[in-house]
Scaffold this motif. Structure first.
Motif, PDB file in Angstrom:
ATOM      1  N   CYS A   1      23.400 -13.209  -9.928  1.00 30.86           N
ATOM      2  CA  CYS A   1      23.428 -11.821  -9.420  1.00 30.86           C
ATOM      3  C   CYS A   1      22.174 -11.239  -9.268  1.00 30.86           C
ATOM      4  CB  CYS A   1      24.489 -10.919  -9.989  1.00 30.86           C
ATOM      5  SG  CYS A   1      26.019 -11.320 -10.140  1.00 30.86           S
ATOM      6  N   LEU A   2      20.891 -11.738  -9.920  1.00 34.72           N
ATOM      7  CA  LEU A   2      19.934 -11.003 -10.015  1.00 34.72           C
ATOM      8  C   LEU A   2      18.691 -11.573  -8.541  1.00 34.72           C
ATOM      9  CD1 LEU A   2      18.117 -11.815 -13.553  1.00 34.72           C
ATOM     10  CD2 LEU A   2      19.521  -9.720 -12.482  1.00 34.72           C
ATOM     11  N   SER A   3      18.378 -10.603  -7.968  1.00 34.98           N
ATOM     12  CA  SER A   3      17.216 -10.994  -6.947  1.00 34.98           C
ATOM     13  C   SER A   3      15.768 -11.478  -7.464  1.00 34.98           C
ATOM     14  CB  SER A   3      16.886  -9.695  -6.039  1.00 34.98           C
ATOM     15  OG  SER A   3      16.402  -8.729  -7.121  1.00 34.98           O
ATOM     16  N   ASP A   4      15.227 -12.291  -6.456  1.00 33.57           N
ATOM     17  CA  ASP A   4      14.019 -12.782  -6.767  1.00 33.57           C
ATOM     18  C   ASP A   4      14.174 -13.966  -7.782  1.00 33.57           C
ATOM     19  OD1 ASP A   4      12.800 -10.700  -4.992  1.00 33.57           O
ATOM     20  OD2 ASP A   4      12.719  -9.203  -6.254  1.00 33.57           O
ATOM     21  N   LEU A   5      15.276 -14.563  -7.923  1.00 34.59           N
ATOM     22  CA  LEU A   5      15.190 -15.539  -8.710  1.00 34.59           C
ATOM     23  C   LEU A   5      14.279 -16.906  -8.118  1.00 34.59           C
ATOM     24  CD1 LEU A   5      18.860 -16.169  -9.856  1.00 34.59           C
ATOM     25  CD2 LEU A   5      17.144 -15.168 -11.027  1.00 34.59           C
ATOM     26  N   ASP A   6      13.924 -17.764  -9.153  1.00 33.71           N
ATOM     27  CA  ASP A   6      12.980 -18.911  -8.481  1.00 33.71           C
ATOM     28  C   ASP A   6      14.091 -19.795  -8.155  1.00 33.71           C
ATOM     29  OD1 ASP A   6      11.735 -21.363  -8.298  1.00 33.71           O
ATOM     30  OD2 ASP A   6      10.456 -20.962 -10.417  1.00 33.71           O
ATOM     31  N   GLN A   7      14.044 -20.182  -6.878  1.00 38.31           N
ATOM     32  CA  GLN A   7      15.110 -20.943  -6.309  1.00 38.31           C
ATOM     33  C   GLN A   7      15.230 -22.475  -7.005  1.00 38.31           C
ATOM     34  OE1 GLN A   7      17.238 -19.501  -4.104  1.00 38.31           O
ATOM     35  NE2 GLN A   7      16.203 -17.914  -5.169  1.00 38.31           N
ATOM     36  N   GLU A   8      13.966 -22.785  -7.463  1.00 38.61           N
ATOM     37  CA  GLU A   8      13.892 -24.052  -8.172  1.00 38.61           C
ATOM     38  C   GLU A   8      14.136 -24.309  -9.428  1.00 38.61           C
ATOM     39  OE1 GLU A   8      13.288 -27.034  -6.054  1.00 38.61           O
ATOM     40  OE2 GLU A   8      13.700 -25.495  -4.615  1.00 38.61           O
TER      41      GLU A   8
ATOM     42  N   VAL B   1      18.851 -28.764 -19.528  1.00 39.05           N
ATOM     43  CA  VAL B   1      19.211 -28.020 -18.461  1.00 39.05           C
ATOM     44  C   VAL B   1      18.117 -28.157 -17.458  1.00 39.05           C
ATOM     45  CG1 VAL B   1      19.631 -26.026 -17.485  1.00 39.05           C
ATOM     46  CG2 VAL B   1      20.578 -26.304 -19.732  1.00 39.05           C
ATOM     47  N   ALA B   2      16.787 -27.834 -17.651  1.00 40.64           N
ATOM     48  CA  ALA B   2      16.097 -27.598 -16.617  1.00 40.64           C
ATOM     49  C   ALA B   2      15.699 -28.847 -15.758  1.00 40.64           C
ATOM     50  CB  ALA B   2      14.664 -27.265 -17.156  1.00 40.64           C
ATOM     51  N   PRO B   3      15.480 -28.517 -14.446  1.00 37.07           N
ATOM     52  CA  PRO B   3      15.440 -27.434 -13.526  1.00 37.07           C
ATOM     53  C   PRO B   3      16.844 -26.953 -13.332  1.00 37.07           C
ATOM     54  CG  PRO B   3      15.175 -29.130 -12.295  1.00 37.07           C
ATOM     55  CD  PRO B   3      15.018 -29.754 -13.418  1.00 37.07           C
ATOM     56  N   LEU B   4      17.100 -25.604 -13.229  1.00 39.44           N
ATOM     57  CA  LEU B   4      18.359 -24.915 -12.669  1.00 39.44           C
ATOM     58  C   LEU B   4      18.148 -24.520 -11.502  1.00 39.44           C
ATOM     59  CD1 LEU B   4      21.210 -23.763 -13.377  1.00 39.44           C
ATOM     60  CD2 LEU B   4      20.022 -21.750 -14.202  1.00 39.44           C
ATOM     61  N   LEU B   5      18.630 -25.341 -10.455  1.00 38.79           N
ATOM     62  CA  LEU B   5      18.555 -24.792  -8.850  1.00 38.79           C
ATOM     63  C   LEU B   5      19.423 -23.839  -8.502  1.00 38.79           C
ATOM     64  CD1 LEU B   5      17.981 -28.218  -7.431  1.00 38.79           C
ATOM     65  CD2 LEU B   5      16.330 -26.931  -8.470  1.00 38.79           C
TER      66      LEU B   5
ATOM     67  N   LEU C   1      22.991 -26.655 -11.475  1.00 38.93           N
ATOM     68  CA  LEU C   1      23.042 -25.858 -10.265  1.00 38.93           C
ATOM     69  C   LEU C   1      23.591 -24.373 -10.496  1.00 38.93           C
ATOM     70  CD1 LEU C   1      24.704 -28.255  -7.796  1.00 38.93           C
ATOM     71  CD2 LEU C   1      22.218 -28.105  -8.576  1.00 38.93           C
ATOM     72  N   LEU C   2      23.172 -23.392  -9.936  1.00 37.67           N
ATOM     73  CA  LEU C   2      23.700 -21.893 -10.238  1.00 37.67           C
ATOM     74  C   LEU C   2      23.914 -21.561  -8.815  1.00 37.67           C
ATOM     75  CD1 LEU C   2      24.208 -19.731 -12.269  1.00 37.67           C
ATOM     76  CD2 LEU C   2      21.808 -18.810 -11.607  1.00 37.67           C
ATOM     77  N   LEU C   3      25.257 -21.212  -8.744  1.00 37.73           N
ATOM     78  CA  LEU C   3      25.783 -20.828  -7.321  1.00 37.73           C
ATOM     79  C   LEU C   3      25.632 -19.247  -7.411  1.00 37.73           C
ATOM     80  CD1 LEU C   3      29.313 -22.763  -7.096  1.00 37.73           C
ATOM     81  CD2 LEU C   3      26.869 -23.276  -6.420  1.00 37.73           C
ATOM     82  N   ARG C   4      25.066 -18.804  -6.404  1.00 36.94           N
ATOM     83  CA  ARG C   4      24.849 -17.279  -6.147  1.00 36.94           C
ATOM     84  C   ARG C   4      26.006 -16.324  -6.314  1.00 36.94           C
ATOM     85  NH1 ARG C   4      20.316 -14.174  -6.910  1.00 36.94           N
ATOM     86  NH2 ARG C   4      18.627 -14.931  -5.932  1.00 36.94           N
TER      87      ARG C   4
END
Length: 212
Positions: A101-108, A122-126, A152-155
Motif C-alpha cells: 500500500c506504500l507509495s514510491d516503492l521501488d518497482q524492481e 526472496v529478492a528481487p520483489l517485483l 511478486l507483490l500485488l499493489r
C-alpha cells in the motif's frame, strides 16, 4: 490421498496457524503432472482438505473437484512463466500487504535487502500494478513479471511467491513477511542493507569446468 495433496493440506493449515493469512483469504497451487491442484474458493486455509482440491489443466480450465479460488489464474500464469516452479503461495500477510500500500516503492525490488535470508530466498520483489481481486486482466502482467522473479507483490493486495515445492515457497513467503516487519520497525532510522557484493556471495556457486 496422494503425498502432494497431503502437503497442500499441511502447508495451508500451517499458513493459517502462523497468522500469515486471515479469514478465507490466501490460496495455494501445485503442479501434479499435467494438472494443477488449487485450493477451492470460499474455504479458509485452516479448513483446506487435500482430498477436496480443485483440479485444473495447464491452461487453467477447471477439470474436477470444487470450484477453484477466483485467483487461480494468478497461479496458472506464474507456473506457465516459470517451468522450474512447482508450487505457488499467495497470502494477504499483514506486513507484506501493508508494504503493497506504500507509495514510491521501488518497482524492481520493493524491499531493501536487510537480511541475508531475504537476499537468498526472496529478492528481487517485483511490484505489480493494482488489479481488483479475481480480475483476469492481471494475467499478462503477472506472467511477464514472473519470468523475471519468483517473488511478486500485488499493489494493495499481497505477495505471490513461487518455489520448487510448497515448503520452499512458504519459506520465501515467511522471509518476505519477516523482512517487511523489520522494514516497518526501522522506518525513519538509518539502516545498512546488504551490498551487491554481499548478495552475490549468497548465491549458489556454479562449479567451474575443469581446466584442460
Amino acid at each position: 490421498m496422494t503425498d502432494l495433496r497431503g502437503t497442500v493440506e499441511r502447508v495451508a493449515h500451517s499458513i493459517h496457524r502462523r497468522g500469515l493469512t486471515h479469514g478465507r483469504t490466501g490460496n495455494l497451487a501445485v503442479r501434479e503432472g499435467d494438472h494443477i491442484l488449487v485450493t477451492p474458493t470460499g474455504v479458509s486455509l485452516a479448513d483446506v482438505s487435500g482430498a477436496d482440491l480443485s483440479v485444473l489443466d495447464a491452461e487453467g480450465h477447471h477439470l474436477d473437484g470444487p470450484p477453484p479460488t477466483k485467483e487461480a489464474f494468478l497461479h496458472v500464469a506464474v507456473l506457465r512463466a516459470r517451468p522450474s516452479a512447482h508450487a505457488i503461495v499467495h497470502t494477504h500477510s499483514v506486513h507484506a500487504a501493508a508494504l503493497s500500500c506504500l507509495s514510491d516503492l521501488d518497482q524492481e525490488d520493493a524491499l531493501p535487502p536487510l537480511t541475508a535470508y531475504y537476499g537468498m530466498r526472496v529478492a528481487p520483489l517485483l511490484v505489480l500494478p493494482y488489479f481488483a481481486p479475481g480480475d483476469k486482466a492481471a494475467t499478462y502482467a503477472v506472467q511477464h513479471a514472473a519470468t523475471r522473479s519468483h517473488a511478486l507483490l500485488l499493489r494493495n493486495h499481497g505477495p505471490v511467491i513461487a518455489g520448487v515445492d510448497l515448503d520452499s515457497a512458504l519459506d520465501a513467503l515467511e522471509e518476505l513477511e519477516h523482512t517487511a516487519q523489520i522494514f516497518f520497525l526501522t522506518s525513519g532510522m538509518r539502516t545498512v542493507p546488504l551490498t551487491t557484493h554481499h548478495l552475490a556471495a549468497l548465491q549458489p556457486q556454479t562449479p567451474q569446468e575443469p581446466s584442460a
